[in-house]
Design a protein around this motif. Structure first.
Motif, mmCIF file in Angstrom:
data_model
loop_
_atom_site.group_PDB
_atom_site.id
_atom_site.type_symbol
_atom_site.label_atom_id
_atom_site.label_comp_id
_atom_site.label_asym_id
_atom_site.label_seq_id
_atom_site.Cartn_x
_atom_site.Cartn_y
_atom_site.Cartn_z
ATOM 1 N N VAL A 45 0.854 -1.197 0.000
ATOM 2 C CA VAL A 45 0.000 0.000 0.000
ATOM 3 C C VAL A 45 0.889 1.245 0.000
ATOM 4 C CG1 VAL A 45 -1.839 1.250 1.191
ATOM 5 C CG2 VAL A 45 -1.749 -1.254 1.303
ATOM 6 N N ARG A 81 -3.586 3.921 -1.267
ATOM 7 C CA ARG A 81 -4.270 4.177 0.005
ATOM 8 C C ARG A 81 -5.241 5.349 -0.096
ATOM 9 N NH1 ARG A 81 -3.035 8.869 3.497
ATOM 10 N NH2 ARG A 81 -1.165 9.866 2.716
ATOM 11 N N ASP A 88 -6.646 0.514 3.478
ATOM 12 C CA ASP A 88 -5.478 1.065 4.160
ATOM 13 C C ASP A 88 -5.698 1.125 5.664
ATOM 14 O OD1 ASP A 88 -2.901 2.659 4.194
ATOM 15 O OD2 ASP A 88 -4.288 4.142 5.020
#
Length: 654
Positions: A45, A81, A88
């Motif tokens: 991420v 994200r 996230d």
């Protein structure tokens, strides 16, 4: 050859489309593939303006050998994200629980049900400073998956249970005593020498500053003014183009991490608009001009961020040497600028270059403006940092609020018009079948559903536009979004979940009330509900706000630095907020009344020629003897109308 990410809409995912890693986007297909192959899922991420995300990509994801190992032993999933804050949030909570800290890039390894059993952030390509290499981490995880399956399942089960327990909240009152204690706690954590809170790295504490502005005590305002002045004079502030970088790597605000984010600048814009000091005007106008010049998209929205890097180096676009100043300005102006902006031969950054600071006011304002303009024009010839041009609903909502409020204060119609155009884009593109979508790009809406943060920030922005324009259409749209949020996000016992009840099911339904880089969904929605109730008289919205505020009592009492936006909403709720309708013919007398009303950051103010039933606060409001009048109410109980701006400085009614 491009991988699956070539079909993505996220600029961050598109940055990875040419990696040799066989990336998947987040979704059930990736987990089904992991089950079929009996391999774990590696989740990475990050976001487009993340410097260390770029470093890890270059070191590991662009490396053929590392990619081959990753492809053979994992299903690799890449997530933006900013596009999927729900994903996230869940895995950042897991990362923090497992390692004690979080950040991006974030690296998690999941079982086939999405439960994490390993988490971390950046891993280097070679062992460094006691940290294993990314390849060593991967090899250890493959060994655990195949040879210690019981341990993997135990860790995943324990962490999943921990995340579910963390989602529970307890309620309590948030009253004047709680707010005063929060100011006392913040004062203890305050850096009285440099401004801000804590040490390095130091982030602009915009949401805490907004609370302190609304609290209004001398101690609170001293912290606001000192911090705003220190930040605005430091290298974290773009002295040429306006706007603020993400954070300062030092405690003195000298050297920033150079990425410039929409949400940071939008939040600081609102602080400036509500504080109304000369420094706030200077910083706020710079932020607004930066947004319109560098982040505005052709469709009228605002892009998410500018990268920290250009030409392969962080900060290269922004820093200067004394020789470069002389080259652009000539000997005399170059030396004058070097002294003014604290540019030295030794430098404050890398390779003998310096960030620009303005520690003292210039002795010649005309010369300063001329020098700034020439340096900005010269800087425009440099290779610009990349722009993440996706439009995020929540952050655009924050920008709408900040621009509308600053435009009213500084009487800059351009700012209000820009806010209205961004709001129009959000309603025209991001609302699909009555529901809000998170992102768009080039005028095309993306698939990710809006989260609570989007509903709250967009609704709050629309309500600020009601106050800036007097147009009822913004009120109708805002209350519609809030009613949708109340229908789909409310949690039992008060408060909210961050995802809707019909959203994709994750390993745990996220519910984080703490402010992070941007306001939490709960705190953003609190602001919108309070303002909506003031404008419409809707007690249902007020009741929902009070229940939600009670649900964050432990957070606001124990960690006020991470609850600034909720505390700011609480300050307004304790003040009523004051509901002020200003009606009468346009002109300087009405303008004086409106300006006096708006000096109270806790007031909700709407201005019109006369009564307007479409905005309940304006219903039945008429001028007094043909003269503009202000109707001041609290909790829908009103005092007699006043025509003298001085009368608006008195105690509110009720």
């Amino acid at each position: 050859m491009a991988n699956r990410l070539a079909a993505a809409t996220s600029p961050y995912l598109l940055q990875h489309q040419d990696n040799p890693v066989d990336w998947w986007e987040w979704g059930q297909d990736a987990f089904e593939e992991a089950r079929r192959r009996n391999v774990p899922v590696l989740l990475s991420v990050g976001y487009a303006a993340c410097h260390w995300c770029h470093v890890m990509a270059h070191e590991s994801f662009e490396d053929q050998a590392t990619a081959a190992y990753l492809n053979e032993h994992f299903v690799a999933v890449k997530v933006d994200r900013e596009e999927r804050p729900d994903v996230d949030a869940v895995y950042m909570q897991a990362t923090t629980a497992m390692t004690g800290h979080g950040g991006w890039p974030m690296t998690c390894v999941l079982d086939h049900d999405g439960s994490p059993f390993f988490a971390g952030t950046y891993f280097p390509d070679e062992p460094r400073h006691g940290q294993p290499s990314f390849r060593q981490v991967l090899e250890a995880l493959v060994d655990a998956w195949h040879n210690r399956g019981d341990d993997v399942r135990r860790v995943a089960d324990n962490l999943r249970d921990h995340l579910r327990r963390e989602a529970a909240m307890t309620a309590g009152p948030v009253d004047r005593e709680v707010l005063d204690k929060a100011v006392t706690t913040l004062h203890r954590e305050y850096d009285a020498q440099r401004g801000g809170f804590g040490g390095a790295p130091k982030f602009p504490p915009s949401m805490v500053l907004e609370f302190l502005v609304r609290h209004g005590s001398p101690d609170a305002l001293t912290m606001v003014d000192h911090t705003l002045d220190a930040m605005s004079r430091g290298g974290i502030h773009d002295q040429l183009g306006g706007g603020f970088a993400r954070y300062s790597v030092d405690a003195d605000w000298v050297v920033p991490h150079f990425e410039k984010m929409l949400y940071d600048n939008a939040l600081l814009l609102r602080v400036c608009a509500d504080r109304r000091t000369p420094v706030a005007a200077w910083a706020g106008e710079g932020i607004a001009d930066f947004l319109l010049r560098e982040l505005r998209t052709p469709e009228g929205g605002f892009a998410s961020a500018l990268d920290a890097d250009s030409e392969g180096e962080e900060g290269r676009f922004y820093v200067w040497t004394p020789a470069q100043l002389v080259d652009v300005l000539g000997e005399a102006d170059g030396r004058w600028a070097a002294e003014l902006f604290s540019v030295t031969e030794a430098g404050t950054f890398e390779h003998g270059a310096s960030t620009l600071q303005l520690r003292e006011d210039p002795d010649d304002l005309d010369r300063w403006r001329d020098v700034k303009a020439r340096l900005l024009a010269a800087r425009e010839q440099r290779v610009r940092p990349e722009r993440d041009d996706k439009v995020v609903a929540a952050w655009n909502g924050l920008a709408v609020s900040g621009l509308a409020r600053l435009g009213l204060w500084l009487d800059e119609q351009e700012y209000v018009d820009a806010a209205a155009q961004a709001a129009d884009l959000l309603l025209r593109v991001h609302v699909v079948d009555g529901r809000l979508r998170r992102v768009s790009r080039d005028g095309a809406v993306g698939a990710p559903a809006g989260v609570l943060e989007d509903y709250g920030c967009v609704a709050a922005g629309l309500l600020d536009l009601v106050q800036a324009t007097g147009e009822a259409r913004w009120l109708d749209a805002a209350t519609g979004l809030l009613d949708t949020a109340l229908a789909h996000f409310v949690a039992d016992g008060g408060g909210f979940f961050d995802t809707a009840d019909d959203a994709e099911a994750l390993v745990v339904r996220p519910r984080d009330p703490s402010d992070n880089a941007a306001p939490s969904g709960l705190s953003a929605t609190l602001h919108a509900l309070v303002t909506s109730s003031a404008l419409t008289g809707d007690d249902g919205h007020r009741d929902a706000a009070e229940r939600a505020l009670a649900s964050v009592h432990p957070l606001v009492t124990q960690a006020p630095r991470f609850a600034g936006w909720s505390l700011a909403a609480a300050a307004s709720m304790l003040e009523g907020p004051r509901e002020i309708a200003v009606v009468g013919p346009s002109g300087s007398p009405r303008d004086a009344l409106a300006d006096a009303a708006r000096r109270d950051p806790n007031a909700v103010v709407v201005v019109a020629d006369g009564p307007d039933d479409r905005i309940p606060l304006l219903a039945g409001r008429v001028p007094v003897d043909g003269q503009p009048a202000a109707y001041v109410c609290r909790h829908h109980v009103c005092a007699a109308p006043v025509t003298d701006p001085a009368d608006l400085a008195g105690a509110p009614p009720g």
